[in-house]
Write a protein that holds these residues in place. Sequence first.
Motif, mmCIF file in Angstrom:
data_model
loop_
_atom_site.group_PDB
_atom_site.id
_atom_site.type_symbol
_atom_site.label_atom_id
_atom_site.label_comp_id
_atom_site.label_asym_id
_atom_site.label_seq_id
_atom_site.Cartn_x
_atom_site.Cartn_y
_atom_site.Cartn_z
ATOM 1 N N ALA A 169 3.241 7.449 3.752
ATOM 2 C CA ALA A 169 3.014 8.246 5.053
ATOM 3 C C ALA A 169 3.610 7.993 6.472
ATOM 4 O O ALA A 169 4.297 8.667 7.200
ATOM 5 N N THR A 172 -10.496 7.051 1.872
ATOM 6 C CA THR A 172 -9.219 7.176 1.247
ATOM 7 C C THR A 172 -8.076 6.099 1.266
ATOM 8 O O THR A 172 -7.637 5.609 0.248
ATOM 9 N N LEU A 173 -8.065 5.669 2.458
ATOM 10 C CA LEU A 173 -6.801 4.702 2.729
ATOM 11 C C LEU A 173 -7.353 3.170 2.222
ATOM 12 O O LEU A 173 -6.730 2.516 1.845
ATOM 13 N N TYR A 227 -6.074 10.615 7.698
ATOM 14 C CA TYR A 227 -6.585 10.490 6.514
ATOM 15 C C TYR A 227 -7.943 9.947 6.650
ATOM 16 O O TYR A 227 -8.388 9.179 7.661
ATOM 17 N N ALA A 269 -5.156 4.790 -3.625
ATOM 18 C CA ALA A 269 -4.132 4.992 -2.287
ATOM 19 C C ALA A 269 -3.146 3.715 -2.400
ATOM 20 O O ALA A 269 -2.110 3.991 -1.825
ATOM 21 N N ARG A 270 -3.571 2.533 -2.683
ATOM 22 C CA ARG A 270 -2.803 1.526 -2.740
ATOM 23 C C ARG A 270 -1.528 1.773 -4.011
ATOM 24 O O ARG A 270 -0.573 1.131 -3.709
ATOM 25 N N HIS A 280 0.899 -1.198 -0.068
ATOM 26 C CA HIS A 280 0.006 -0.156 -0.111
ATOM 27 C C HIS A 280 0.854 1.007 0.037
ATOM 28 O O HIS A 280 1.509 1.548 0.950
ATOM 29 N N GLU A 281 0.886 2.002 -1.112
ATOM 30 C CA GLU A 281 1.879 3.082 -1.083
ATOM 31 C C GLU A 281 1.696 4.360 -0.232
ATOM 32 O O GLU A 281 2.491 4.556 0.228
ATOM 33 N N THR A 282 0.230 4.342 -0.095
ATOM 34 C CA THR A 282 0.139 5.716 0.868
ATOM 35 C C THR A 282 0.277 5.426 2.118
ATOM 36 O O THR A 282 1.180 6.478 2.825
ATOM 37 N N PHE A 309 1.006 7.490 -3.746
ATOM 38 C CA PHE A 309 0.723 8.253 -2.318
ATOM 39 C C PHE A 309 -0.251 9.405 -2.612
ATOM 40 O O PHE A 309 -0.251 10.236 -3.626
ATOM 41 N N LEU A 310 -1.296 9.471 -1.805
ATOM 42 C CA LEU A 310 -2.128 10.536 -1.784
ATOM 43 C C LEU A 310 -1.796 11.259 -0.398
ATOM 44 O O LEU A 310 -1.665 11.042 0.707
#
Length: 126
Positions: A70, A112-113, A108, A118-119, A64-66, A122-123
């Motif tokens: 974060a 969103t997550l 967040y 979001a995966r 999960h990128e976000t 990056f948000l």
Amino acid sequence: MGDEEFLHRLADCSLPKDEFNHRGHVRAAYLVLNETEGFGAALARMRRLITAYAESIGKAGLYHETITVASMALINQRIAESGESLSWEAFAAANPDLFEKEILATRYETATLKSDLARQVFLLPG
């Protein structure tokens, strides 16, 4: 398990699954940030570690990128704020809130997550 062995076993995908829980993710991020010059390089290394490990346990879509970016940014901030080089144990003791799985929920929206976007990218919070 010592820090060097922990990262080595994560990298070679021999780390037991129960060792790479939320606390294990925070530990890996802390160690990678301390061993790698530059936030971007540390983030790229962490992304590779998580992705390879997830694939090795049959969960290729788990990354999960976000959450990763974060979390790494928050851990990096805490490292900088400490103003000194701390052992993993001292850092963990000084930052117990990092081990709350919902730490990003204050920044967040849940939707969103949970989003596919979001995966993938990056948000920013908000």
